[in-house]
Write a protein that holds these residues in place. Structure first.
Motif, PDB file in Angstrom:
ATOM      1  N   ALA A 116      40.415   7.869  75.273  1.00 30.72           N
ATOM      2  CA  ALA A 116      40.325   9.056  76.116  1.00 30.72           C
ATOM      3  C   ALA A 116      41.707   9.553  76.528  1.00 30.72           C
ATOM      4  CB  ALA A 116      39.486   8.758  77.354  1.00 30.72           C
ATOM      5  N   ALA A 117      42.624   8.616  76.722  1.00 35.66           N
ATOM      6  CA  ALA A 117      43.981   8.983  77.131  1.00 35.66           C
ATOM      7  C   ALA A 117      44.808   9.550  75.994  1.00 35.66           C
ATOM      8  CB  ALA A 117      44.692   7.760  77.710  1.00 35.66           C
ATOM      9  N   ALA A 118      44.363   9.326  74.752  1.00 32.44           N
ATOM     10  CA  ALA A 118      45.201   9.642  73.598  1.00 32.44           C
ATOM     11  C   ALA A 118      44.866  10.943  72.898  1.00 32.44           C
ATOM     12  CB  ALA A 118      45.100   8.505  72.569  1.00 32.44           C
ATOM     13  N   MET A 119      43.633  11.396  72.980  1.00 34.14           N
ATOM     14  CA  MET A 119      43.181  12.444  72.071  1.00 34.14           C
ATOM     15  C   MET A 119      43.924  13.765  72.254  1.00 34.14           C
ATOM     16  SD  MET A 119      41.044  11.274  69.889  1.00 34.14           S
ATOM     17  CE  MET A 119      40.198  12.716  69.271  1.00 34.14           C
ATOM     18  N   LEU A 120      43.801  14.380  73.405  1.00 33.70           N
ATOM     19  CA  LEU A 120      44.370  15.722  73.577  1.00 33.70           C
ATOM     20  C   LEU A 120      45.895  15.685  73.535  1.00 33.70           C
ATOM     21  CD1 LEU A 120      43.071  18.502  75.873  1.00 33.70           C
ATOM     22  CD2 LEU A 120      45.514  18.063  75.774  1.00 33.70           C
ATOM     23  N   GLN A 121      46.489  14.841  74.346  1.00 32.51           N
ATOM     24  CA  GLN A 121      47.951  14.811  74.405  1.00 32.51           C
ATOM     25  C   GLN A 121      48.551  14.208  73.142  1.00 32.51           C
ATOM     26  OE1 GLN A 121      48.700  12.866  78.177  1.00 32.51           O
ATOM     27  NE2 GLN A 121      48.672  14.813  79.271  1.00 32.51           N
ATOM     28  N   GLY A 122      47.900  13.204  72.575  1.00 34.85           N
ATOM     29  CA  GLY A 122      48.416  12.597  71.359  1.00 34.85           C
ATOM     30  C   GLY A 122      48.427  13.570  70.197  1.00 34.85           C
ATOM     31  N   MET A 123      47.307  14.285  69.993  1.00 29.36           N
ATOM     32  CA  MET A 123      47.263  15.237  68.891  1.00 29.36           C
ATOM     33  C   MET A 123      48.159  16.447  69.154  1.00 29.36           C
ATOM     34  SD  MET A 123      43.382  15.140  67.357  1.00 29.36           S
ATOM     35  CE  MET A 123      42.572  15.735  68.849  1.00 29.36           C
ATOM     36  N   THR A 124      48.325  16.821  70.419  1.00 26.30           N
ATOM     37  CA  THR A 124      49.262  17.898  70.740  1.00 26.30           C
ATOM     38  C   THR A 124      50.688  17.473  70.395  1.00 26.30           C
ATOM     39  OG1 THR A 124      47.840  18.778  72.481  1.00 26.30           O
ATOM     40  CG2 THR A 124      50.165  19.367  72.579  1.00 26.30           C
ATOM     41  N   ALA A 125      51.062  16.263  70.782  1.00 32.15           N
ATOM     42  CA  ALA A 125      52.395  15.766  70.433  1.00 32.15           C
ATOM     43  C   ALA A 125      52.569  15.707  68.920  1.00 32.15           C
ATOM     44  CB  ALA A 125      52.614  14.382  71.049  1.00 32.15           C
ATOM     45  N   HIS A 126      51.496  15.366  68.200  1.00 31.33           N
ATOM     46  CA  HIS A 126      51.569  15.289  66.736  1.00 31.33           C
ATOM     47  C   HIS A 126      51.841  16.662  66.131  1.00 31.33           C
ATOM     48  CE1 HIS A 126      50.213  14.881  62.570  1.00 31.33           C
ATOM     49  NE2 HIS A 126      50.505  13.601  62.689  1.00 31.33           N
ATOM     50  N   TYR A 127      51.047  17.670  66.508  1.00 36.51           N
ATOM     51  CA  TYR A 127      51.259  18.974  65.867  1.00 36.51           C
ATOM     52  C   TYR A 127      52.590  19.602  66.281  1.00 36.51           C
ATOM     53  CZ  TYR A 127      49.932  22.258  69.725  1.00 36.51           C
ATOM     54  OH  TYR A 127      49.877  23.001  70.877  1.00 36.51           O
ATOM     55  N   LEU A 128      53.009  19.367  67.528  1.00 38.29           N
ATOM     56  CA  LEU A 128      54.293  19.937  67.954  1.00 38.29           C
ATOM     57  C   LEU A 128      55.457  19.370  67.149  1.00 38.29           C
ATOM     58  CD1 LEU A 128      53.823  19.998  71.840  1.00 38.29           C
ATOM     59  CD2 LEU A 128      54.082  21.994  70.358  1.00 38.29           C
ATOM     60  N   THR A 129      55.437  18.076  66.891  1.00 37.78           N
ATOM     61  CA  THR A 129      56.562  17.427  66.216  1.00 37.78           C
ATOM     62  C   THR A 129      56.441  17.423  64.699  1.00 37.78           C
ATOM     63  OG1 THR A 129      55.468  15.273  66.488  1.00 37.78           O
ATOM     64  CG2 THR A 129      57.080  15.929  68.179  1.00 37.78           C
TER      65      THR A 129
END
Length: 320
Positions: A116-129
């Motif tokens: 739950a802690a990883a999905m939104l922010q993790g995938m956002t960090a992935h597409y940004l970088t």
């Protein structure tokens, strides 16, 4: 079931616990018992009316939990599966509905809270970088709010890709967290563009990852090198005022983009590629999560107050 319901838009006080009927899955849908729901700035935008939602509604778009019911035409998921999603309908509840093609299986090595802690922010960090500005080895980048949930993951992804991170923070405790995540240099918000120029020999950075918005926008532009990219992915301090794009030319033919996650996981393939990378790296210990605070469902108002008041670090979770 218990749920948080917004009957009218406004401040955190409109987040009211209430009893609601258990959801029933329709075609292509599953219902989950919510183990943990992520608290995000987009939830604040929905609650306040900045992003319009039909009233009444239950906030929350990110959660992980166990599938309890499967609707018609669903394949590949069964009752008992642990799944996570950043596209939940009403995550601030004991049970919620997800379109089955938006649900991602959680690796056995991860807990529901981790997912739950990883999905939104993790995938956002992935597409940004990886997509908005693909970080190259040797790049120096500026990450605003480097001790927040997004900032910590952005910093780690930049380091995995061989980059150098200059992060902005507001307190010594936040500086410690940002450095633990890999930030090479830490600067304050005030005058950060001048500090970035000094740390880059006057050149500036190829990209600024800015989720703060109004308060940092001018410094973000001023910190960019020629043909640099300002990735304005959020507005925690408020929306940026109307802006004349002609300003970008004399500043160095700069690029300004306002990306959002939904357009970077539009297909099932994109979703699973990004989610798999994030969750696998967490399971391997290559990305570390920092869950700053956990709240009971009934304390959603406090969670929103803490997030908006910048009194938190890392990820905030509601635990129904």
């Amino acid at each position: 079931m218990r749920a948080i319901v917004v009957e009218r838009t406004g401040g955190p006080e409109v987040l009211a616990p209430a009893d609601r009927a258990d959801p029933v899955p329709g075609p292509g849908e599953v219902v989950i018992d919510v183990a943990a729901a992520g608290v995000n700035f987009i939830d604040i935008y929905h609650r306040s009316g900045h992003y319009k939602m039909p009233l009444p509604f239950t906030p929350g778009i990110e959660a992980a939990g166990t599938v309890t019911a499967v609707g018609p035409d669903v394949t590949g998921l069964s009752a008992g599966d642990l799944v996570a999603s950043s596209d939940v309908r009403g995550a601030y509840a004991e049970r919620a509905v997800i379109d089955a093609d938006r649900a991602v299986p959680v690796p056995a090595a991860l807990s529901a809270e981790d997912a739950a802690a990883a999905m939104l922010q993790g995938m956002t960090a992935h597409y940004l970088t990886h997509s908005t500005y693909a970080v190259q080895p040797g790049d120096t980048v500026l990450v605003h709010a480097a001790a927040g949930g997004m900032g910590l993951l952005l910093t780690q992804y930049v380091k995995l890709l061989g980059g150098r991170v200059i992060g902005t923070v507001s307190t010594p405790d936040k500086e410690r967290l940002a450095r633990e995540a890999g930030a090479d240099e830490i600067v304050g918000y005030a005058g950060c563009a001048a500090a970035v120029r000094e740390l880059t020999g006057g050149e500036g950075v190829p990209v600024v990852y800015d989720g703060v918005g109004k308060a940092t926008f001018e410094d973000s532009l001023a910190a960019l090198r020629r043909r640099g990219t300002l990735a304005l992915y959020g507005a925690a301090s408020g929306p940026v005022p109307p802006f004349d794009p002609a300003r970008l030319a004399p500043s160095g033919s700069l690029f300004l983009t306002r990306p959002t996650l939904v357009h970077h996981i539009a297909t099932r393939e994109e979703l699973t590629t990004r989610a798999t990378d994030v969750l696998t790296r967490i399971a391997r210990g290559e990305l570390r999560l920092h869950i700053g605070r956990r709240y009971r469902l009934a304390d959603a108002r406090t969670a929103h107050e803490d997030l908006a008041g910048r009194r938190t670090t890392g990820k905030l979770l509601l635990l129904p």
